[in-house]
Design an enzyme around this catalytic site. Structure first.
Site: not given
Length: 242
Positions: A16-17, A37, A41, A108-110, A170, A199
């Site tokens: 997500t970021v 999105k 969930t 964006e997937g899940a 990340s 980051p």
């Protein structure tokens, strides 16, 4: 690229970021951007979800196709809630509508690429196929990421889907040996270029700071100024015994 699908090699790896960073950089470059999105969930009807976080960080419109309360795969979450599941066709239609009015739509997937959406087994990969859209893969930094990245890339190739590249979702402040070595190995595992490293903790930045910093996390292929070769060389680990 009117539509780009963003998938992860797993959950909780910064997808997500990363989506927000790509959106922020595109917006700063003068493009109109919307984020979709595919399935949210694990949040109640009145709670903010991933789309809301992207909207907050990047300052772009973001919406969901479907939302289910339990933190499970979308197909399972829909079944347990007695709700209509989202299907790849639903995602594709929603993205196509947004693409009429925006230069770039990020879907964006899940979870990962092949997480099931509905009872018929449809996945984010199927939605990308419906759209004819390239896929950006967000990967973890540390041990195990080469395998999951290679499996995701193999699944994309098997379906004839184009992979834009890989972003580390990340990047730790103090990367360990595996993460440092993975910078050089991820492009080989993916069969695609390394396009950025976001980051760890970037999502906690204030929106203004996030938007100002985002171009430094993403390479030219995503509109930023991040240099993959220089970043990899900076963290290169010397051979054992040296």
């Amino acid at each position: 690229m009117a539509v780009v699908v963003v998938t992860g090699t797993g959950t909780e790896i910064g997808k997500t970021v990363t989506t927000a960073a790509v959106a922020a950089v595109a917006r700063a470059g003068g493009r109109s951007v919307a984020v979709l999105k595919a399935a949210q969930t694990g949040v109640a009807p009145d709670e903010p979800g991933d789309a809301g976080e992207v909207a907050r960080l990047a300052g772009v419109p973001a919406t969901e196709v479907s939302r289910f309360p339990e933190p499970l795969a979308p197909a399972t979450a829909a079944l347990r809630a007695g709700m209509t599941p989202v299907e790849p066709e639903d995602v594709a239609r929603a993205a196509e509508k947004l693409a009429v009015e925006h230069d770039l739509v990020l879907v964006e997937g899940a979870g990962g690429l092949l997480v099931r959406f509905g009872a018929h087994g449809g996945t984010l990969a199927d939605a990308a196929g419906e759209l004819g859209a390239p896929v950006l893969v967000v990967a973890a930094a540390g041990l195990g990421t080469l395998n999951t990245t290679a499996l995701t890339a193999e699944a994309l190739r098997a379906r004839g889907l184009d992979q834009l590249g890989v972003v580390v979702g990340s990047w730790p402040e103090r990367p360990g040996l595996a993460a440092r070595c993975n910078l050089a190995d991820l492009p080989t595992a993916a069969g695609a270029p390394l396009l950025g490293a976001v980051p760890a903790g970037a999502g906690s930045l204030a929106p203004g700071g996030f938007r100002a910093a985002a171009p430094g996390w993403l390479g030219p292929g995503l509109g930023g100024g991040w240099d993959a070769a220089a970043f990899t060389a900076r963290f290169a680990a010397p051979p054992a015994g040296n």
